[in-house]
Design a protein around this motif. Structure first.
Motif, short mmCIF file in Angstrom:
data_model
loop_
_atom_site.label_atom_id
_atom_site.label_comp_id
_atom_site.label_asym_id
_atom_site.label_seq_id
_atom_site.Cartn_x
_atom_site.Cartn_y
_atom_site.Cartn_z
N ILE A 185 -56.53 -36.29 16.64
CA ILE A 185 -56.38 -34.91 16.18
C ILE A 185 -56.99 -34.03 17.25
CG2 ILE A 185 -56.98 -33.19 14.44
CD1 ILE A 185 -57.27 -35.50 12.42
N VAL A 186 -56.14 -33.29 17.95
CA VAL A 186 -56.60 -32.36 18.98
C VAL A 186 -56.75 -31.01 18.31
CG1 VAL A 186 -56.14 -31.35 21.23
CG2 VAL A 186 -55.43 -33.71 20.76
N PHE A 187 -58.00 -30.60 18.16
CA PHE A 187 -58.37 -29.45 17.34
C PHE A 187 -58.74 -28.30 18.26
CE2 PHE A 187 -59.66 -28.43 13.02
CZ PHE A 187 -60.55 -27.38 13.18
N GLY A 188 -57.75 -27.48 18.61
CA GLY A 188 -57.99 -26.33 19.48
C GLY A 188 -58.79 -25.27 18.75
N THR A 189 -59.77 -24.71 19.44
CA THR A 189 -60.61 -23.68 18.84
C THR A 189 -60.46 -22.33 19.52
OG1 THR A 189 -62.46 -24.41 20.23
CG2 THR A 189 -62.32 -25.35 18.01
N GLU B 158 -60.67 -24.14 24.65
CA GLU B 158 -61.54 -25.19 24.12
C GLU B 158 -60.83 -26.01 23.05
OE1 GLU B 158 -64.69 -25.74 25.34
OE2 GLU B 158 -64.20 -24.16 26.77
N ALA B 159 -61.11 -27.30 23.04
CA ALA B 159 -60.54 -28.19 22.03
C ALA B 159 -61.46 -29.38 21.83
CB ALA B 159 -59.15 -28.67 22.44
N ARG B 160 -61.34 -29.98 20.66
CA ARG B 160 -62.07 -31.21 20.37
C ARG B 160 -61.04 -32.24 19.94
NH1 ARG B 160 -66.99 -32.35 16.21
NH2 ARG B 160 -67.30 -34.49 16.88
N ASP B 161 -61.18 -33.45 20.45
CA ASP B 161 -60.26 -34.52 20.13
C ASP B 161 -60.98 -35.54 19.27
OD1 ASP B 161 -58.22 -36.39 20.03
OD2 ASP B 161 -58.08 -36.67 22.19
N ALA C 164 -58.34 -18.47 3.10
CA ALA C 164 -58.20 -17.34 2.17
C ALA C 164 -56.87 -16.62 2.40
CB ALA C 164 -59.37 -16.39 2.30
N GLY C 165 -55.82 -17.38 2.70
CA GLY C 165 -54.49 -16.81 2.89
C GLY C 165 -54.20 -16.30 4.29
N ALA C 166 -55.22 -16.17 5.14
CA ALA C 166 -55.03 -15.66 6.50
C ALA C 166 -54.85 -16.83 7.47
CB ALA C 166 -56.23 -14.82 6.92
N LEU C 167 -54.02 -16.62 8.48
CA LEU C 167 -53.77 -17.65 9.48
C LEU C 167 -55.06 -18.12 10.14
CD1 LEU C 167 -51.72 -19.26 11.29
CD2 LEU C 167 -51.95 -17.35 12.89
N GLU C 168 -55.26 -19.41 10.16
CA GLU C 168 -56.35 -20.05 10.90
C GLU C 168 -55.79 -20.71 12.16
OE1 GLU C 168 -60.37 -21.84 11.29
OE2 GLU C 168 -59.67 -20.23 10.01
N SER C 169 -54.64 -21.41 11.99
CA SER C 169 -54.02 -22.08 13.12
C SER C 169 -52.61 -22.53 12.76
CB SER C 169 -54.84 -23.30 13.55
OG SER C 169 -54.85 -24.27 12.51
N THR C 170 -51.83 -22.78 13.79
CA THR C 170 -50.55 -23.45 13.64
C THR C 170 -50.79 -24.89 14.02
OG1 THR C 170 -49.25 -21.47 14.13
CG2 THR C 170 -48.20 -23.59 14.57
N PHE C 171 -50.14 -25.82 13.30
CA PHE C 171 -50.31 -27.23 13.63
C PHE C 171 -48.98 -27.96 13.66
CE2 PHE C 171 -50.62 -27.21 8.98
CZ PHE C 171 -49.84 -28.30 8.61
N SER D 210 -53.64 -25.13 17.01
CA SER D 210 -54.11 -24.04 17.86
C SER D 210 -54.22 -22.75 17.04
CB SER D 210 -53.18 -23.81 19.03
OG SER D 210 -53.58 -22.65 19.76
N PRO D 211 -55.34 -22.05 17.18
CA PRO D 211 -55.45 -20.75 16.53
C PRO D 211 -54.78 -19.63 17.32
CG PRO D 211 -57.49 -21.25 17.67
CD PRO D 211 -56.58 -22.45 17.82
N LEU D 212 -54.28 -19.94 18.50
CA LEU D 212 -53.74 -18.92 19.39
C LEU D 212 -52.25 -18.67 19.24
CD1 LEU D 212 -55.77 -19.78 22.62
CD2 LEU D 212 -56.30 -18.14 20.80
N LEU D 213 -51.58 -19.45 18.38
CA LEU D 213 -50.14 -19.26 18.18
C LEU D 213 -49.87 -19.11 16.69
CD1 LEU D 213 -47.17 -19.27 19.14
CD2 LEU D 213 -47.23 -21.74 18.76
#
Length: 126
Positions: free
Chosen positions: A38-42, A46-49, A92-99, A119-122
């Motif tokens: 699981i590549v968890f982009g922050t 930055e990301a954590r695998d 809470a209904g707001a975008l955190e990330s696309t996966f 990624s939270p950036l897309l």
């Protein structure tokens, strides 16, 4: 080569279980020789695998926020033993990330291999 697409059942259940009061229930969906990444982009490059087998997945489950994020599968497909989903995690209904998630199932329909990237950036819906 046939590439008939249909709804992804195991990964859809996976994300419903992750969002439940008992996220460790996903362990019932994995094969004995399960492996994952699981590549968890922050953000900000930055990301954590998180990677490994069952024990590493148990560690991942122990460290994650329980009951905070919800996963929304936007599309899914199954091609042979492979399941693919595109979705969003929301807080809470707001975008955190696309996966995106891809799983290869074993002969018994359990997840043998799993790759998830987020990624939270897309915002795929924007």
């Amino acid at each position: 080569m046939s590439t008939a697409l249909s709804g992804s059942d195991v990964l859809t259940r996976w994300f419903a279980i992750i969002d439940s009061d008992r996220p460790e229930g996903i362990l019932d969906l994995i094969a004995p020789d399960f492996r994952f990444s699981i590549v968890f982009g922050t953000g900000g490059g930055e990301a954590r695998d998180f990677a490994g087998g069952r024990e590493a997945m148990e560690g991942y489950l122990a460290q994650r926020e329980k009951g905070v994020l919800t996963h929304h599968v936007l599309s899914s497909a199954t091609v042979g033993a492979d399941e693919l989903v595109l979705g969003q995690a929301r807080r809470a209904g707001a975008l955190e990330s696309t996966f995106v998630a891809a799983a290869r199932l074993d002969a018994d329909g359990r997840v043998a291999s799993l790759m998830i990237g987020r990624s939270p950036l897309l915002d795929i819906e924007a």
